[in-house]
Design a protein around this motif. Structure first.
Motif, PDB file in Angstrom:
ATOM      1  N   ASP A  78       0.835  -1.208   0.000  1.00  0.00           N
ATOM      2  CA  ASP A  78       0.000   0.000   0.000  1.00  0.00           C
ATOM      3  C   ASP A  78       0.867   1.254   0.000  1.00  0.00           C
ATOM      4  O   ASP A  78       0.582   2.231  -0.710  1.00  0.00           O
ATOM      5  CB  ASP A  78      -0.914   0.016   1.219  1.00  0.00           C
ATOM      6  CG  ASP A  78      -2.091  -0.941   1.090  1.00  0.00           C
ATOM      7  OD1 ASP A  78      -2.297  -1.486  -0.007  1.00  0.00           O
ATOM      8  OD2 ASP A  78      -2.805  -1.135   2.093  1.00  0.00           O
ATOM      9  N   ALA A 208      -4.503   2.928   3.483  1.00  0.00           N
ATOM     10  CA  ALA A 208      -5.893   2.610   3.808  1.00  0.00           C
ATOM     11  C   ALA A 208      -6.117   2.333   5.283  1.00  0.00           C
ATOM     12  O   ALA A 208      -7.178   2.663   5.831  1.00  0.00           O
ATOM     13  CB  ALA A 208      -6.348   1.405   2.972  1.00  0.00           C
ATOM     14  N   ASN A 232      -5.187   4.604  -0.683  1.00  0.00           N
ATOM     15  CA  ASN A 232      -5.513   3.379  -1.418  1.00  0.00           C
ATOM     16  C   ASN A 232      -7.002   3.300  -1.727  1.00  0.00           C
ATOM     17  O   ASN A 232      -7.828   3.933  -1.058  1.00  0.00           O
ATOM     18  CB  ASN A 232      -5.081   2.157  -0.613  1.00  0.00           C
ATOM     19  CG  ASN A 232      -3.619   2.218  -0.227  1.00  0.00           C
ATOM     20  OD1 ASN A 232      -3.288   2.357   0.942  1.00  0.00           O
ATOM     21  ND2 ASN A 232      -2.729   2.119  -1.204  1.00  0.00           N
ATOM     22  N   LYS A 233      -7.360   2.508  -2.721  1.00  0.00           N
ATOM     23  CA  LYS A 233      -8.754   2.391  -3.141  1.00  0.00           C
ATOM     24  C   LYS A 233      -9.637   1.797  -2.059  1.00  0.00           C
ATOM     25  O   LYS A 233     -10.857   1.983  -2.082  1.00  0.00           O
ATOM     26  CB  LYS A 233      -8.837   1.548  -4.412  1.00  0.00           C
ATOM     27  CG  LYS A 233      -8.237   2.227  -5.632  1.00  0.00           C
ATOM     28  CD  LYS A 233      -8.336   1.349  -6.875  1.00  0.00           C
ATOM     29  CE  LYS A 233      -7.738   2.069  -8.084  1.00  0.00           C
ATOM     30  NZ  LYS A 233      -7.776   1.226  -9.312  1.00  0.00           N
ATOM     31  N   THR A 234      -9.048   1.072  -1.129  1.00  0.00           N
ATOM     32  CA  THR A 234      -9.820   0.437  -0.064  1.00  0.00           C
ATOM     33  C   THR A 234     -10.047   1.356   1.136  1.00  0.00           C
ATOM     34  O   THR A 234     -10.629   0.934   2.137  1.00  0.00           O
ATOM     35  CB  THR A 234      -9.118  -0.844   0.412  1.00  0.00           C
ATOM     36  OG1 THR A 234      -7.754  -0.524   0.758  1.00  0.00           O
ATOM     37  CG2 THR A 234      -9.118  -1.894  -0.684  1.00  0.00           C
ATOM     38  N   SER A 235      -9.599   2.591   1.074  1.00  0.00           N
ATOM     39  CA  SER A 235      -9.788   3.522   2.183  1.00  0.00           C
ATOM     40  C   SER A 235     -11.269   3.826   2.389  1.00  0.00           C
ATOM     41  O   SER A 235     -12.080   3.755   1.463  1.00  0.00           O
ATOM     42  CB  SER A 235      -9.028   4.823   1.923  1.00  0.00           C
ATOM     43  OG  SER A 235      -7.642   4.581   1.911  1.00  0.00           O
ATOM     44  N   THR A 252      -6.874   7.912  -5.442  1.00  0.00           N
ATOM     45  CA  THR A 252      -6.848   6.566  -4.887  1.00  0.00           C
ATOM     46  C   THR A 252      -6.097   5.621  -5.829  1.00  0.00           C
ATOM     47  O   THR A 252      -6.253   5.719  -7.045  1.00  0.00           O
ATOM     48  CB  THR A 252      -8.256   6.031  -4.637  1.00  0.00           C
ATOM     49  OG1 THR A 252      -9.019   6.054  -5.856  1.00  0.00           O
ATOM     50  CG2 THR A 252      -8.975   6.860  -3.582  1.00  0.00           C
TER      51      THR A 252
END
Length: 253
Positions: A78, A208, A232-235, A252
């Motif tokens: 990450d 994230a 990150n996209k999962t944040s 992201t």
């Protein structure tokens, strides 16, 4: 009570109870609030506590803090992804301010061979770039925190007051759902705030796992002080929405 004895008692109280307001400190020590403020200022300059709104909190000892080397391998993929996106913002000739932390170290690795100027209090960044002939490297002065490989204290803050750089890459211990950027390393907070005052643009690098997170006792700033957030996209989507509502560019990866 002698000043040195009073200081040690004050630090002992803060170590046991955490944050205390000035009025409570004055009462507990049997001194005036003016004297309490002077004591807090002296101890803060010495890096032994951190002033927070209305009071103070004791600085953690290095034994209470995970070593830099341990933290560096946490969520490494990450951090590398965030660092790659951050490096894309950098143009040749830029003057950059790199905060402490392990994500900024990953960014420094991507700046090798680039004709840029890097200002930092991060000794890991210094080690990464010190032999690179392309990079102009400026190391801020201050007290060495060997456990976390950084420089802190009034000398560091004074150095920063002499500078005006284009972009700061800022790290954090956690970000609250309201967008407040936190740090748990109390002696670093005044340095981070001085960095905010030394730059025209602020890029927050946060993986994230820090969204939303209450890791950190002291507030560095709110979302209104951030220009770009890279995460990150999962944040957490709700927390990212708060930044977007504050006109922050959210990237992201």
């Amino acid at each position: 009570m002698l000043r040195e004895t009073r200081h040690e008692k004050l630090l002992s109280i803060l170590g046991e109870e955490g944050v205390l307001p000035i009025g409570e400190i004055a009462t507990r020590l049997g001194i005036s609030e003016a004297t309490a403020r002077r004591d807090l200022t002296e101890l803060g300059r010495a890096g032994r506590l951190t002033r927070v709104y209305g009071g103070a909190v004791a600085a953690p000892t290095e034994d209470e803090e995970r070593p830099f080397g341990e933290v560096a391998v946490d969520d490494l993929a990450d951090k590398e992804a965030v660092a790659r996106a951050a490096a894309q913002l950098v143009a040749d000739g830029d003057v950059l301010l790199l905060d402490i932390g392990t994500t900024t170290l990953q960014l420094a690795k991507l700046l090798r061979g680039r004709p840029v100027t890097v200002v930092t209090s991060n000794l890991a960044v210094y080690d990464e770039l010190r032999d690179d002939p392309k990079v102009t490297l400026i190391l801020l002065g201050g007290q060495v925190r060997s456990n976390y490989r950084s420089l802190v204290g009034f000398l560091t803050e004074s150095n920063l007051r002499q500078l005006r750089v284009g972009r700061l890459f800022l790290g954090a211990s956690g970000v609250l759902p309201d967008g407040s950027v936190l740090d748990s390393t109390h002696v670093e907070v005044p340095v981070k705030r001085a960095m905010l005052g030394a730059t025209r643009e602020v890029v927050l690098l946060a993986t994230a796992g820090k969204f939303p997170g209450d890791t950190g006792l002291a507030r560095i700033c709110g979302p209104e002080r951030i220009d770009t957030l890279i995460t990150n996209k999962t944040s957490d989507p709700a927390t990212l929405a708060v930044f977007r509502e504050a006109d922050v560019e959210v990237v992201t990866v």
